[in-house]
Design an enzyme around this catalytic site. Structure first.
Site, mmCIF file in Angstrom:
data_model
loop_
_atom_site.group_PDB
_atom_site.id
_atom_site.type_symbol
_atom_site.label_atom_id
_atom_site.label_comp_id
_atom_site.label_asym_id
_atom_site.label_seq_id
_atom_site.Cartn_x
_atom_site.Cartn_y
_atom_site.Cartn_z
ATOM 1 N N TYR A 5 0.854 -1.181 0.000
ATOM 2 C CA TYR A 5 0.000 0.000 0.000
ATOM 3 C C TYR A 5 0.893 1.234 0.000
ATOM 4 O O TYR A 5 1.631 1.476 0.952
ATOM 5 C CB TYR A 5 -0.909 0.014 1.229
ATOM 6 C CG TYR A 5 -2.129 -0.852 1.093
ATOM 7 C CD1 TYR A 5 -3.377 -0.282 0.862
ATOM 8 C CD2 TYR A 5 -2.046 -2.238 1.181
ATOM 9 C CE1 TYR A 5 -4.508 -1.065 0.739
ATOM 10 C CE2 TYR A 5 -3.170 -3.029 1.048
ATOM 11 C CZ TYR A 5 -4.400 -2.437 0.834
ATOM 12 O OH TYR A 5 -5.516 -3.220 0.697
ATOM 13 N N HIS A 11 -17.052 -3.641 -3.094
ATOM 14 C CA HIS A 11 -15.633 -4.016 -3.014
ATOM 15 C C HIS A 11 -15.392 -5.110 -1.980
ATOM 16 O O HIS A 11 -15.636 -4.930 -0.783
ATOM 17 C CB HIS A 11 -14.790 -2.794 -2.654
ATOM 18 C CG HIS A 11 -13.328 -3.093 -2.512
ATOM 19 N ND1 HIS A 11 -12.548 -3.517 -3.561
ATOM 20 C CD2 HIS A 11 -12.496 -3.035 -1.442
ATOM 21 C CE1 HIS A 11 -11.300 -3.692 -3.150
ATOM 22 N NE2 HIS A 11 -11.251 -3.419 -1.868
#
Length: 626
Positions: free
Chosen positions: A217, A405
């Site tokens: 990330y 999601h």
């Protein structure tokens, strides 16, 4: 001789140009999609309930076909094949048996041929069918779910009067693509595209190599330009580097506080969750400006709605978070980012984006091993919605689109709408979720969410073939249960979610596995470190020194036990988060009872409106327009 060669070259070039030129559709369709990566197979369609009309433009003079598949494979698919031969258009309704292979004809013809022709190297066929499945076993219904569309085409027409197994396609001339047939966003109107007031803004990653890991990330702190006055964003889209198409999993753009103490980090990048090199990262979440996930196309805002930027006193610093899925652990340099199209012609309403679903970090989102189905849910309860509506001085908001999601184990997702204990029709319902196709869905008509209402996102996972519990987290092999909802008018609502009260999962697992206490093996350094292998059983003494992961894997899990765990997690006390950019609350976190639904929504069955068979399978072809 030279003149003859010149004429031949010009003729060949003209012929090639004509062959490659796209043909205009016969009417203005609501939607269009290329089904293949080479852009040789274009599908137009429109909805006129209870029918759907297709027009196929395929760069071939042979047969063409599309199908609706349960999983992107040939077996058990509903298939339509057509061709134009000797001036006549032919259309056949077919199916693929459970073992796949050659698709025989249906007993009934439930597709209606409307038109067709061959033109400049293209085969064009137009037909319609009902949304409902009109023939048992062979037809598949068209619903709000993600539809796996098959496509294939041959270079020649069938040699005989029908398509036979000998009329094969080339390997490269077939495939599948996930498409939203009923909830796809319409293309942006041409007059908007040509508006001279429109400008664009790109916010990208820095292209600097980052640590090689299967999941990474990356956060980058950026600053918006200084605008002379308020602007409205009307289109949002991702820009993905071609070499990293398989690695960029999702991107989130967060607002940062209006005033940052240290602006020296603007332009810097660092890991979002593993170090403190970019301390602003934690301060900018979860105030979401835009969300994109793999497979999603551009998001167009409704004509009367725009996402505001350039408002005095509002944030000018933003955080770009990019999730890289990198199972091959290759070196990545990436400049992917997001692109906004904005205008100085302000629209009527400011838009907002809210995350709704489950608080997914750690061991509170758990999925037992080797289960075909396991449900979890997250609520946005009426106490949060009422608070933010009261602060804004309004009694409702309008939902226009939503992106669902989850990760690899996700199979079904449903965003439920509850009013006074009664469930209304779902805002979004995907019973065929595709991890690689997380498209923004249009909510049509727009959904009004008023004071007293609640939302609940239900996620259904399959852990077949997976060892050990799946936990909530950031890795692709972990799971999430979130939706990104676009709404108007904008209020102080950014994140509205819930999950089982802290400690619930470990307590319930203790009752199943027969332990009384567990302890972390060592200090858990970061969110990626959380896992069942990091906990050890300390009581009873007979089980001491067994890791929780080992105890889970050795337990004989059954559907009954897993369903009981799911019901207990969803039906127990819930830790809730209700946060917004301007919210006046002492703490956005609180614990309440689970959302109560007294009356569940029962959808109407979609039947064929009348017998729908016996259509002519061929007709005279149309002429090729000059």
């Amino acid at each position: 001789m030279k003149l003859l060669l010149f004429v031949l070259v010009i003729f060949t070039l003209k012929k090639y140009a004509a062959f490659a030129q796209e043909i205009e559709p016969s009417e203005d369709f609501q939607y269009v999609e290329y089904l293949d990566p080479k852009r040789q197979f274009r599908m137009f369609w429109k909805i006129n309930n209870p029918h759907i009309t297709f027009e196929l433009h395929v760069q071939t003079t042979g047969w063409i076909g599309i199908g609706i598949s349960p999983n992107g494979k040939m077996a058990n698919s509903d298939i339509v094949v057509g061709w134009v031969k000797d001036g006549r258009v032919h259309l056949t309704d077919r199916f693929s048996p459970p073992y796949g292979g050659y698709p025989p004809m249906d007993r009934e013809e439930n597709v209606e041929l409307l038109a067709g022709r061959e033109c400049d190297g293209f085969t064009i066929i137009k037909f319609r069918r009902q949304l409902a499945a009109c023939e048992d076993y062979h037809d598949r219904p068209i619903t709000d779910a993600t539809m796996r569309m098959l496509y294939a085409f041959g270079v020649n027409d069938p040699r005989l009067s029908d398509l036979f197994f000998t009329d094969k396609h080339r390997f490269e001339n077939r495939g599948s693509k996930s498409v939203l047939l009923l909830a796809k966003q319409p293309a942006q109107p041409r007059e908007v595209q040509e508006d001279p007031s429109l400008e664009t803004l790109e916010l990208r990653n820095d292209g600097i190599e980052f640590p090689v890991d299967s999941t990474y990330y990356k956060c980058r702190l950026l600053q918006l330009p200084i605008f002379p006055s308020k602007r409205h964003i009307i289109k949002m889209e991702a820009i993905i580097d071609q070499e990293n198409l398989l690695n960029v999993h999702h991107m989130l753009l967060y607002y940062c506080p209006p005033v940052l103490k240290n602006t020296n980090n603007v332009g810097r990048s660092a890991s979002c969750y593993l170090d403190d090199a970019l301390p602003e990262a934690s301060r900018c979440q979860p105030q979401l400006m835009y969300g994109w996930a793999v497979g999603s196309g551009p998001t167009f805002l409704p004509d009367k709605v725009g996402l505001p930027i350039g408002v005095p006193g509002e944030p000018t610093f933003i955080l770009l978070e990019t999730h890289y899925d990198n199972p091959a652990q290759r070196v990545i340099r990436d400049t992917s980012g997001v692109k906004f199209t904005y205008t100085s012609k302000l629209r009527v309403y400011d838009a907002g984006i809210a995350q709704v679903g489950s608080t997914f970090i750690g061991l509170e989102l758990v999925v037992p091993p080797n289960m075909e189905s396991f449900q979890i849910s997250g609520d946005c309860d009426n106490s949060c919605l009422d608070l933010t509506l009261d602060q804004a001085g309004i009694d409702h908001i309008n939902l226009t689109s939503v992106l669902l999601h989850s990760h690899l184990a996700g199979r079904k997702m449903k965003l439920r709408h509850v009013r006074n204990g009664t469930e209304l029709p779902p805002i979004a319902d995907d019973q065929s979720y595709d991890f690689d196709f997380q498209e923004t869905r249009t909510i049509s008509p727009e959904r009004v969410v008023q004071k007293g209402d609640a939302l609940q996102l239900v996620c259904d996972y399959s852990s077949r073939g997976r060892q050990g519990f799946i936990k909530g987290g950031f890795r692709t092999t972990d799971e999430m249960c979130l939706s990104f909802v676009l709404y108007y008018p904008r209020i102080a609502l950014d994140f509205c979610a819930s999950g089982p009260a802290r400690g619930s999962s470990l307590r319930l697992l203790g009752g199943i596995l027969g332990y009384r206490n567990v302890q972390p093996i060592s200090t858990i350094a970061n969110v990626f470190d959380i896992g069942f292998d990091k906990f050890i059983i300390t009581e009873p003494r007979a089980r001491a020194n067994t890791t929780l992961d080992a105890a889970i894997n050795s337990y004989p899990w059954t559907k009954q036990v897993a369903d009981g765990l799911s019901a207990a997690l969803r039906g127990g006390p819930q830790d809730r988060i209700c946060s917004g950019m301007a919210q006046q609350t002492s703490s956005p976190r609180y614990t309440t009872d689970p959302l109560k639904i007294d009356e569940a929504y029962l959808p109407d069955e979609n039947f064929c409106v009348a017998p729908f068979s016996g259509f002519a399978k061929d007709r005279e072809g149309e002429t090729c327009d000059p």
